[in-house]
Design a protein around this motif. Structure first.
Motif, short mmCIF file in Angstrom:
data_model
loop_
_atom_site.label_atom_id
_atom_site.label_comp_id
_atom_site.label_asym_id
_atom_site.label_seq_id
_atom_site.Cartn_x
_atom_site.Cartn_y
_atom_site.Cartn_z
N LEU A 215 0.81 -1.22 0.00
CA LEU A 215 0.00 0.00 0.00
C LEU A 215 0.84 1.27 0.00
CD1 LEU A 215 -2.79 -1.03 2.53
CD2 LEU A 215 -2.92 -0.97 0.04
N GLN A 216 2.17 1.09 -0.04
CA GLN A 216 3.12 2.22 -0.08
C GLN A 216 2.94 3.14 1.11
OE1 GLN A 216 2.75 4.12 -3.90
NE2 GLN A 216 3.59 2.37 -5.02
N ALA A 217 2.77 2.51 2.28
CA ALA A 217 2.65 3.30 3.51
C ALA A 217 4.02 3.80 3.94
CB ALA A 217 2.03 2.44 4.61
N GLU A 218 4.01 4.74 4.86
CA GLU A 218 5.26 5.30 5.36
C GLU A 218 5.99 4.27 6.22
OE1 GLU A 218 4.61 8.94 7.35
OE2 GLU A 218 3.60 9.90 5.65
N THR A 219 7.24 4.58 6.51
CA THR A 219 8.07 3.60 7.22
C THR A 219 7.54 3.30 8.61
OG1 THR A 219 9.99 4.44 5.99
CG2 THR A 219 10.42 3.09 7.95
N TRP A 220 7.09 4.34 9.32
CA TRP A 220 6.61 4.11 10.68
C TRP A 220 5.31 3.30 10.67
CZ3 TRP A 220 1.92 5.76 12.52
CH2 TRP A 220 1.24 6.71 11.75
N VAL A 221 4.47 3.50 9.64
CA VAL A 221 3.25 2.71 9.52
C VAL A 221 3.59 1.25 9.25
CG1 VAL A 221 1.11 2.42 8.22
CG2 VAL A 221 1.95 4.72 8.74
N LEU A 222 4.57 1.02 8.39
CA LEU A 222 4.99 -0.35 8.10
C LEU A 222 5.52 -1.03 9.36
CD1 LEU A 222 6.85 -1.43 4.92
CD2 LEU A 222 7.68 -2.25 7.11
N ALA A 223 6.32 -0.28 10.14
CA ALA A 223 6.87 -0.87 11.37
C ALA A 223 5.77 -1.16 12.38
CB ALA A 223 7.92 0.07 11.96
N VAL A 224 4.83 -0.22 12.54
CA VAL A 224 3.74 -0.42 13.50
C VAL A 224 2.85 -1.59 13.06
CG1 VAL A 224 1.64 0.62 14.43
CG2 VAL A 224 3.75 1.93 14.36
N SER A 225 2.58 -1.68 11.77
CA SER A 225 1.75 -2.78 11.27
C SER A 225 2.42 -4.13 11.51
CB SER A 225 1.48 -2.58 9.78
OG SER A 225 0.81 -1.36 9.54
N GLY B 98 0.96 -6.91 14.05
CA GLY B 98 0.67 -8.26 13.56
C GLY B 98 1.45 -9.32 14.31
N ALA B 99 2.73 -9.04 14.61
CA ALA B 99 3.53 -10.00 15.37
C ALA B 99 2.98 -10.18 16.78
CB ALA B 99 4.98 -9.53 15.42
N LEU B 100 2.56 -9.08 17.42
CA LEU B 100 1.99 -9.18 18.76
C LEU B 100 0.69 -9.97 18.75
CD1 LEU B 100 2.10 -8.37 21.72
CD2 LEU B 100 0.89 -6.25 21.12
#
Length: 358
Positions: free
Chosen positions: A221-231, A235-237
């Motif tokens: 979805l070409q999200a920003e880096t912090w969004v990718l990290a939070v996602s 998901g891992a949690l």
């Protein structure tokens, strides 16, 4: 006149003397009630596999493996006879022999000799060919043609574990013993503790898979880096927290579906083979679908855990056979059965120690 004091009866020493001891099941039957039993947590059910299921699966799998080895040996004899490695008389003797393992070893020896001839022929052809002109040298004659045709016949020989083991030994070279020791250690760990490893690392595996999927979607979805990290972190949690429940749900769906397909195929196909009647086969198909779905739904957890147990023991036995070869007759059933028993007992001990007070 002095009164004689009355003797008082002695108090009973056992306060429960007139009470009959009853078990919980007897109390439930007498009072027509059932006590509510608290179900095990999802993580505990991943290692709750009764030993009776293991014994049933062990008998079935060892019988199938023994039959499969005998069929494979007969197929190897027929293929070797067709390619000229053994004569018709030798093939007949091998069919009638009781010790199929010795016949397989003798045939494999002939195969190794033929492969060694093919390597020597390739070396001779390489030496005789002109490096600048790829055409064969004039020195090659009818004898080389005959040997090449013999080598070409070797390509039709079926690939066996013995041939694969020889190729691995050639590729590994001087480090073969080191690789074999590490492969043996890994095989024993997976084969003897497969269910425990699955139960312990299921949260880690789910965290990696679900976290990776969430991060991949955010990346697409070409999200920003912090969004990718939070996602990815969320998901891992979520995967780590809900991993046992997700696995149990996956067991229920997959095993029920597999039971539906296998039940319908086996019962419908069996009725058709027995009666050659399409109408009866359709009724058998419907009954098999219903019966397979019921069995798969009711025993989904036990069947799934058995599948994990069988796959771990089978993969470990395959690796050990590749690494060490036929150490003794009937190597596969003995090793496979031993690893299954060790894994089942270790899992049962782990379950009692970890979840015995729950």
């Amino acid at each position: 006149m002095a009164r004689v004091p009355k003797t008082l009866p002695e108090p009973p020493t056992d306060p429960f003397g007139g009470v009959d001891a009853k078990s919980i099941t007897e109390i439930e039957m007498d009072e027509s009630v059932r006590l509510a039993r608290e179900p095990l947590p999802a993580a505990a059910r991943l290692t709750d596999l009764p030993l009776k299921w293991v014994l049933l699966a062990l008998v079935l799998c060892v019988g199938i493996n023994e039959l499969a080895q005998r069929v494979e040996a007969r197929h190897l004899i027929e293929k070797s006879r067709d390619t000229g490695l053994i004569t018709d008389e030798e093939a007949q003797t091998a069919r009638d022999a009781d010790d199929m393992v010795s016949e397989r070893e003798r045939i494999q020896t002939r195969m190794k000799e033929l492969r060694e001839r093919r390597r020597k022929i390739d070396e001779i052809k390489t030496a005789l060919d002109d490096p600048e002109d790829k055409r064969p040298s004039a020195k090659s004659g009818p004898a080389e043609t005959d040997e090449t045709s013999d080598a070409d016949e070797e390509a039709t020989i079926p690939l066996t574990l013995e041939a694969l083991r020889s190729e691995l030994r050639r590729l590994a070279g001087d480090k073969y013993d080191t690789y074999r020791r590490w492969a043996t250690l890994a095989a024993l760990l997976v084969g003897a503790f497969g269910l425990i490893l699955m139960a312990v690392f299921v949260r880690l595996l789910a965290a990696v898979v679900i976290g990776g999927i969430a991060a991949g979607v955010a990346f697409l979805l070409q999200a920003e880096t912090w969004v990718l990290a939070v996602s990815g972190g969320a998901g891992a949690l979520a995967g780590a927290v809900f991993a046992p429940r997700l696995l149990l749900a996956n067991m229920l769906v997959n095993v029920t579906l597999a039971g539906t397909v296998l039940g319908g195929t086996l019962l419908g196909g069996g009725v058709y083979l027995a009666t050659t009647n399409e109408l009866y086969a359709i009724f058998g198909l419907g009954a098999g679908v219903v019966l397979g779905a019921i069995i798969g739904f009711k025993y989904s957890r036990q069947l799934f855990l058995l599948a994990v147990l069988i796959n771990c023991a089978g993969a470990a036995t395959q690796a050990l056979w590749l690494a060490w070869g036929d150490l003794f007759p009937h190597f596969w059933p003995l090793t496979f059965g031993g690893l299954m028993i060790v894994d089942a007992i270790a899992t049962r001990i782990y379950h009692k120690v970890r979840w015995g007070r729950v």
